[in-house]
Enzyme design. Structure first.
Site, mmCIF file in Angstrom:
data_model
loop_
_atom_site.group_PDB
_atom_site.id
_atom_site.type_symbol
_atom_site.label_atom_id
_atom_site.label_comp_id
_atom_site.label_asym_id
_atom_site.label_seq_id
_atom_site.Cartn_x
_atom_site.Cartn_y
_atom_site.Cartn_z
ATOM 1 N N ASN A 12 8.764 19.790 -51.685
ATOM 2 C CA ASN A 12 7.444 19.518 -51.311
ATOM 3 C C ASN A 12 6.867 21.044 -51.474
ATOM 4 O OD1 ASN A 12 4.826 19.288 -50.227
ATOM 5 N ND2 ASN A 12 5.600 18.378 -48.219
ATOM 6 N N TRP A 13 6.130 21.430 -52.302
ATOM 7 C CA TRP A 13 5.528 22.682 -52.477
ATOM 8 C C TRP A 13 4.359 22.985 -51.626
ATOM 9 C CZ3 TRP A 13 5.686 23.568 -58.602
ATOM 10 C CH2 TRP A 13 7.222 23.770 -58.967
ATOM 11 N N HIS B 94 2.877 12.318 -44.567
ATOM 12 C CA HIS B 94 3.558 13.785 -44.035
ATOM 13 C C HIS B 94 2.653 14.045 -42.826
ATOM 14 C CE1 HIS B 94 4.421 17.740 -43.989
ATOM 15 N NE2 HIS B 94 5.475 17.381 -44.829
ATOM 16 N N GLY C 47 9.026 23.961 -41.047
ATOM 17 C CA GLY C 47 8.531 25.153 -41.116
ATOM 18 C C GLY C 47 8.873 26.134 -40.231
ATOM 19 N N SER D 199 13.053 22.388 -42.183
ATOM 20 C CA SER D 199 13.991 23.473 -42.340
ATOM 21 C C SER D 199 15.295 23.495 -43.044
ATOM 22 C CB SER D 199 14.157 24.084 -40.994
ATOM 23 O OG SER D 199 12.838 24.476 -40.127
ATOM 24 N N GLY E 91 10.507 21.704 -48.070
ATOM 25 C CA GLY E 91 9.262 22.445 -48.075
ATOM 26 C C GLY E 91 9.469 23.770 -48.413
ATOM 27 N N GLY E 92 9.490 24.733 -47.486
ATOM 28 C CA GLY E 92 9.670 26.448 -47.634
ATOM 29 C C GLY E 92 10.787 26.516 -48.735
HETATM 30 P P1 PGA Z 1 10.234 22.951 -44.394
HETATM 31 O O1 PGA Z 1 9.271 21.520 -44.760
HETATM 32 O O2 PGA Z 1 11.303 22.353 -45.108
HETATM 33 O O3 PGA Z 1 9.306 23.852 -44.809
HETATM 34 O O4 PGA Z 1 10.576 22.507 -43.131
HETATM 35 C C1 PGA Z 1 9.743 20.136 -45.011
HETATM 36 C C2 PGA Z 1 8.428 19.362 -45.181
HETATM 37 O O5 PGA Z 1 7.392 19.536 -44.620
HETATM 38 O O6 PGA Z 1 8.474 18.305 -45.757
#
Ligand code: PGA
Length: 256
Positions: free
Chosen positions: A10-11, A94, A173, A213, A234-235
């Site tokens: 998920n960018w 989300h 995040g 994370s 995400g990140g």
């Molecule tokens: P993250 O985000 O890996 O940066 O914690 C995950 C997401 O929001 O899908």
């Protein structure tokens, strides 16, 4: 029951079209990787990514869509528009959309319905806040989110053609990954809810991912849990080398 693992990137609001090309040039997970791999870029990068992944196993997802199929809805993008450019998956519910853009359960439900009618495969997100966890409400909250998202949908049409992502909000995040056995426990609560709604057979086939994370250093531990069927990243998915490593490490965890 063995379920094929599913790893999605998920960018969010990152990676411009020109940068997406560069990402794909540098992104090379091992060719025999067994998880399904899905990239969810921003709207303006979808067409570019679609053409770059044409001859690969990588699939395309979008991060959001309208609950409406056409009409006077300035700024919206429909499921049909996404399908037309090769999108197969859609992230729905989300926590960032729920919190920042005030999408409530009824909007999530309407988007699930629209995705289903158009033939897009939902990645349905749920997860509790830190406060809800502290108050012992995690299980009831996530079960309620799942029930609300699936309410009054045509369950025959829905089949097993969607995945759920359990994403505790406090882990997104923040670098604070949920303990893998606790993530596994909540995911089994979600599966029990799916069983109540969809029955034993279908609920045992639906993939339930963990998100929050996820990195190459913690993905193996998460993937070795009995009920965690993949990850929404995400990140750590913004770096093509790190994201490939996540897939490769997940792959090794599945084989071992
Ligand atoms: P993250 O985000 O890996 O940066 O914690 C995950 C997401 O929001 O899908």
């Amino acid at each position: 029951m063995s379920r094929q693992k599913f790893i999605a990137a998920n960018w969010k609001l990152n990676i411009k079209q020109s940068e997406a090309k560069d990402f794909l040039l540098r992104f090379s997970p091992i060719s025999q990787a067994s998880p399904e791999i899905v990239l969810c870029p921003s709207f303006t990068s979808l067409a570019t990514v679609a053409s770059q992944i044409q001859d690969t196993e990588i699939q395309l997802g979008a991060q959001d869509m309208s609950q409406y199929s056409s009409g006077a809805y300035t700024g919206e993008i429909s499921a049909e528009m996404l399908l037309e450019i090769g999108v197969q998956h859609i992230i729905i519910g989300h926590s960032e959309r729920r919190m920042i853009f005030k999408e409530d359960d009824s909007i999530v439900n309407a988007k699930m319905n629209a995705a289903l009618n158009a033939g897009l495969r939902p990645i349905l997100c749920c997860g509790e806040s830190e406060q809800q966890r502290e108050q012992g409400q995690t299980d009831i909250w996530v079960s309620g989110q799942i029930a609300a998202a699936l309410e009054n949908l045509d369950l025959d049409k829905l089949g097993t053609n969607f995945v759920v992502a359990y994403e505790p909000i406090w882990a997104i995040g923040t670098g604070k990954v949920c303990d893998s056995s606790e993530a596994n426990r909540v995911i089994s609560v979600i599966r029990a809810k799916l069983k109540e709604i969809l029955g034993d057979q279908k609920s045992s086939q639906i993939r339930i991912l963990y998100g929050g994370s996820v990195k190459s250093s913690n993905v193996s531990e998460l993937m070795s849990q009995s009920d965690i069927d993949g990850a929404l990243v995400g990140g750590a998915s913004l770096d093509p080398i790190e994201f490939a490593k996540i897939i490769n490490n997940a792959n090794s965890a599945i084989i071992s």
